[in-house]
Motif scaffolding. Structure first.
Motif, PDB file in Angstrom:
ATOM      1  N   GLN A 190    -102.178 -25.890  41.052  1.00 29.12           N
ATOM      2  CA  GLN A 190    -102.660 -26.604  42.234  1.00 29.12           C
ATOM      3  C   GLN A 190    -101.499 -27.190  43.040  1.00 29.12           C
ATOM      4  OE1 GLN A 190    -105.948 -26.146  42.688  1.00 29.12           O
ATOM      5  NE2 GLN A 190    -105.793 -25.093  40.716  1.00 29.12           N
ATOM      6  N   PHE A 191    -100.443 -27.605  42.340  1.00 25.78           N
ATOM      7  CA  PHE A 191     -99.292 -28.213  43.008  1.00 25.78           C
ATOM      8  C   PHE A 191     -98.499 -27.181  43.805  1.00 25.78           C
ATOM      9  CE2 PHE A 191     -94.819 -29.436  43.197  1.00 25.78           C
ATOM     10  CZ  PHE A 191     -94.896 -30.731  43.682  1.00 25.78           C
ATOM     11  N   TYR A 192     -98.205 -26.046  43.187  1.00 26.42           N
ATOM     12  CA  TYR A 192     -97.361 -25.044  43.854  1.00 26.42           C
ATOM     13  C   TYR A 192     -98.144 -24.108  44.764  1.00 26.42           C
ATOM     14  CZ  TYR A 192     -93.403 -26.534  41.038  1.00 26.42           C
ATOM     15  OH  TYR A 192     -92.382 -27.279  40.469  1.00 26.42           O
ATOM     16  N   LYS A 193     -99.452 -24.076  44.604  1.00 27.48           N
ATOM     17  CA  LYS A 193    -100.319 -23.251  45.460  1.00 27.48           C
ATOM     18  C   LYS A 193     -99.820 -21.802  45.515  1.00 27.48           C
ATOM     19  CE  LYS A 193    -101.999 -27.143  48.234  1.00 27.48           C
ATOM     20  NZ  LYS A 193    -101.337 -28.227  47.465  1.00 27.48           N
ATOM     21  N   SER A 194     -99.545 -21.277  46.711  1.00 29.06           N
ATOM     22  CA  SER A 194     -99.175 -19.858  46.834  1.00 29.06           C
ATOM     23  C   SER A 194     -97.812 -19.548  46.227  1.00 29.06           C
ATOM     24  CB  SER A 194     -99.194 -19.428  48.304  1.00 29.06           C
ATOM     25  OG  SER A 194     -98.238 -20.155  49.048  1.00 29.06           O
ATOM     26  N   ASP A 195     -97.015 -20.573  45.924  1.00 24.26           N
ATOM     27  CA  ASP A 195     -95.704 -20.366  45.296  1.00 24.26           C
ATOM     28  C   ASP A 195     -95.769 -20.439  43.776  1.00 24.26           C
ATOM     29  OD1 ASP A 195     -94.217 -20.172  47.765  1.00 24.26           O
ATOM     30  OD2 ASP A 195     -94.505 -22.335  47.998  1.00 24.26           O
ATOM     31  N   TRP A 196     -96.962 -20.594  43.226  1.00 21.41           N
ATOM     32  CA  TRP A 196     -97.102 -20.683  41.763  1.00 21.41           C
ATOM     33  C   TRP A 196     -96.681 -19.366  41.128  1.00 21.41           C
ATOM     34  CZ3 TRP A 196    -101.569 -19.535  38.178  1.00 21.41           C
ATOM     35  CH2 TRP A 196    -101.402 -20.167  36.930  1.00 21.41           C
ATOM     36  N   ALA A 197     -95.648 -19.419  40.305  1.00 20.01           N
ATOM     37  CA  ALA A 197     -95.030 -18.200  39.777  1.00 20.01           C
ATOM     38  C   ALA A 197     -95.972 -17.391  38.895  1.00 20.01           C
ATOM     39  CB  ALA A 197     -93.772 -18.564  38.989  1.00 20.01           C
ATOM     40  N   ALA A 198     -96.940 -18.040  38.258  1.00 21.95           N
ATOM     41  CA  ALA A 198     -97.819 -17.320  37.336  1.00 21.95           C
ATOM     42  C   ALA A 198     -98.868 -16.464  38.033  1.00 21.95           C
ATOM     43  CB  ALA A 198     -98.495 -18.299  36.376  1.00 21.95           C
ATOM     44  N   TYR A 199     -98.962 -16.552  39.358  1.00 21.55           N
ATOM     45  CA  TYR A 199     -99.797 -15.566  40.057  1.00 21.55           C
ATOM     46  C   TYR A 199     -99.150 -14.184  39.947  1.00 21.55           C
ATOM     47  CZ  TYR A 199    -102.903 -19.039  42.190  1.00 21.55           C
ATOM     48  OH  TYR A 199    -103.829 -20.025  42.402  1.00 21.55           O
ATOM     49  N   ASP A 200     -97.835 -14.127  40.086  1.00 25.82           N
ATOM     50  CA  ASP A 200     -97.023 -12.925  39.831  1.00 25.82           C
ATOM     51  C   ASP A 200     -97.698 -11.631  40.302  1.00 25.82           C
ATOM     52  OD1 ASP A 200     -94.698 -11.672  38.995  1.00 25.82           O
ATOM     53  OD2 ASP A 200     -95.430 -11.353  36.960  1.00 25.82           O
ATOM     54  N   VAL A 201     -98.181 -11.654  41.541  1.00 22.20           N
ATOM     55  CA  VAL A 201     -98.824 -10.462  42.095  1.00 22.20           C
ATOM     56  C   VAL A 201     -97.785  -9.388  42.404  1.00 22.20           C
ATOM     57  CG1 VAL A 201    -100.751 -11.732  43.080  1.00 22.20           C
ATOM     58  CG2 VAL A 201     -98.673 -11.449  44.431  1.00 22.20           C
ATOM     59  N   VAL A 257     -92.763 -31.775  37.186  1.00 24.99           N
ATOM     60  CA  VAL A 257     -94.056 -31.153  37.481  1.00 24.99           C
ATOM     61  C   VAL A 257     -94.669 -30.580  36.204  1.00 24.99           C
ATOM     62  CG1 VAL A 257     -95.253 -29.328  38.759  1.00 24.99           C
ATOM     63  CG2 VAL A 257     -93.432 -30.653  39.866  1.00 24.99           C
ATOM     64  N   GLY A 258     -93.832 -29.937  35.384  1.00 27.36           N
ATOM     65  CA  GLY A 258     -94.325 -29.377  34.126  1.00 27.36           C
ATOM     66  C   GLY A 258     -94.864 -30.447  33.197  1.00 27.36           C
ATOM     67  N   LEU A 259     -94.141 -31.561  33.108  1.00 24.92           N
ATOM     68  CA  LEU A 259     -94.577 -32.671  32.263  1.00 24.92           C
ATOM     69  C   LEU A 259     -95.876 -33.265  32.786  1.00 24.92           C
ATOM     70  CD1 LEU A 259     -94.021 -34.616  29.912  1.00 24.92           C
ATOM     71  CD2 LEU A 259     -92.673 -36.012  31.507  1.00 24.92           C
ATOM     72  N   LEU A 260     -95.940 -33.464  34.102  1.00 27.06           N
ATOM     73  CA  LEU A 260     -97.139 -34.024  34.709  1.00 27.06           C
ATOM     74  C   LEU A 260     -98.338 -33.111  34.488  1.00 27.06           C
ATOM     75  CD1 LEU A 260     -98.149 -36.429  36.344  1.00 27.06           C
ATOM     76  CD2 LEU A 260     -97.547 -35.189  38.435  1.00 27.06           C
TER      77      LEU A 260
END
Length: 282
Positions: A190-201, A257-260
């Motif tokens: 939710q924090f990184y939105k479209s930059d969230w690396a785990a989408y990995d399209v 961010v990871g900790l949060l």
């Protein structure tokens, strides 16, 4: 089975092609699908990168060093999780075994291990560790394995129906399937939105929620019996997401961010990645 009728977000392939893809939602299953959905003959080009980390044992930079360090820690965790869910393991299959580290560790437990890996580079590394690799999952008799694992693999599968039917056939009755996948409902997503690396399209074709895993596998008479968080994934994903978002790793911000994300996950039960334990009912 699915009805993807609502566009949720547009995401860029930061790793290879720089192309943009849309993620569509099936509201009933709470499942996202990458669109346009690549054909089999197109997929290979999206994996052609020295940076595709699960296909290498590299330690060239901070990111790879962190990844390899965390991988060593999680290997023992995975073995412990499996032992807690199955008391009499003889044969285990790892689908998408990558460079073979998990099976190498599993073999030390005295289990008879088998691996399946389509990537030639990763396969060569796995073979160098004397891992017993197979080229055709259909070559096994039915009900061969006590445990089948897919560590961050299911999201890459083109045909979910075919893959799950194959897994069910290979598992013994009451055998355990263990799946690890990213969770798009986590705080870091939710924090990184479209930059969230785990989408990995478009390497990640599917994006799962807890609801999706439970409902999908119920259709194949496989029961979700337990879920565990993968705490380290929030840090690993946030580190790469920072690079996508800002052009730099920003390790301190990524750690925060990871900790949060993990702290918020304690109340929401939505972590960066989950491990799902499913029992083959019959």
């Amino acid at each position: 089975m699915f009805h993807f009728d609502k566009k949720i977000i547009q995401v860029k392939d930061y790793s290879v092609s720089k192309e943009k893809f849309d993620l569509y939602l099936d509201s009933e299953y709470d499942l996202l699908k990458t669109m346009p959905f690549p054909e089999l003959n197109e997929l290979g080009k999206y994996y052609e990168s020295e940076d595709y980390i699960s296909h290498t044992d590299g330690t060239r930079n901070l990111f790879e060093k962190v990844y390899q360090l965390v991988k060593k820690k999680t290997l023992n965790d995975k073995i412990g999780w499996i032992k807690s869910k199955h008391s009499n393991i003889q044969k285990i299959l790892d689908i998408g075994c990558g460079t073979g580290d998990f099976l190498f560790r599993a073999n030390q437990e005295g289990w008879k291990v088998f691996g399946f890996e389509p990537n030639e580079k990763a396969k060569a590394i796995s073979k160098s560790k004397n891992i017993n690799l197979i080229d055709d999952l259909d070559s096994f008799e039915k009900h061969t394995f006590d445990v089948i694992t897919m560590w961050h693999v299911l999201e890459h599968v083109l045909d979910l129906d075919k893959q799950i039917k194959q897994i069910k056939s290979l598992l013994k009755p009451n055998g355990i399937l263990i799946i690890a996948v990213p969770n798009f409902k986590s705080y870091d997503a939710q924090f990184y939105k479209s930059d969230w690396a785990a989408y990995d399209v478009p390497r990640h074709l599917w994006h799962f929620s807890k609801t999706a895993i439970k409902k999908i596998f119920k259709n194949y008479q496989m029961e979700l019996i337990h879920i565990k968080p993968m705490y380290f994934d929030s840090f690993y994903v946030s580190l790469l997401s920072e690079k996508y978002k800002t052009g730099k790793m920003n390790p301190f911000r990524a750690f925060y961010v990871g900790l949060l994300s993990n702290l918020k996950g304690k109340s929401s039960k939505e972590y960066s990645s989950h491990v799902y334990f499913l029992k083959n009912l019959k």
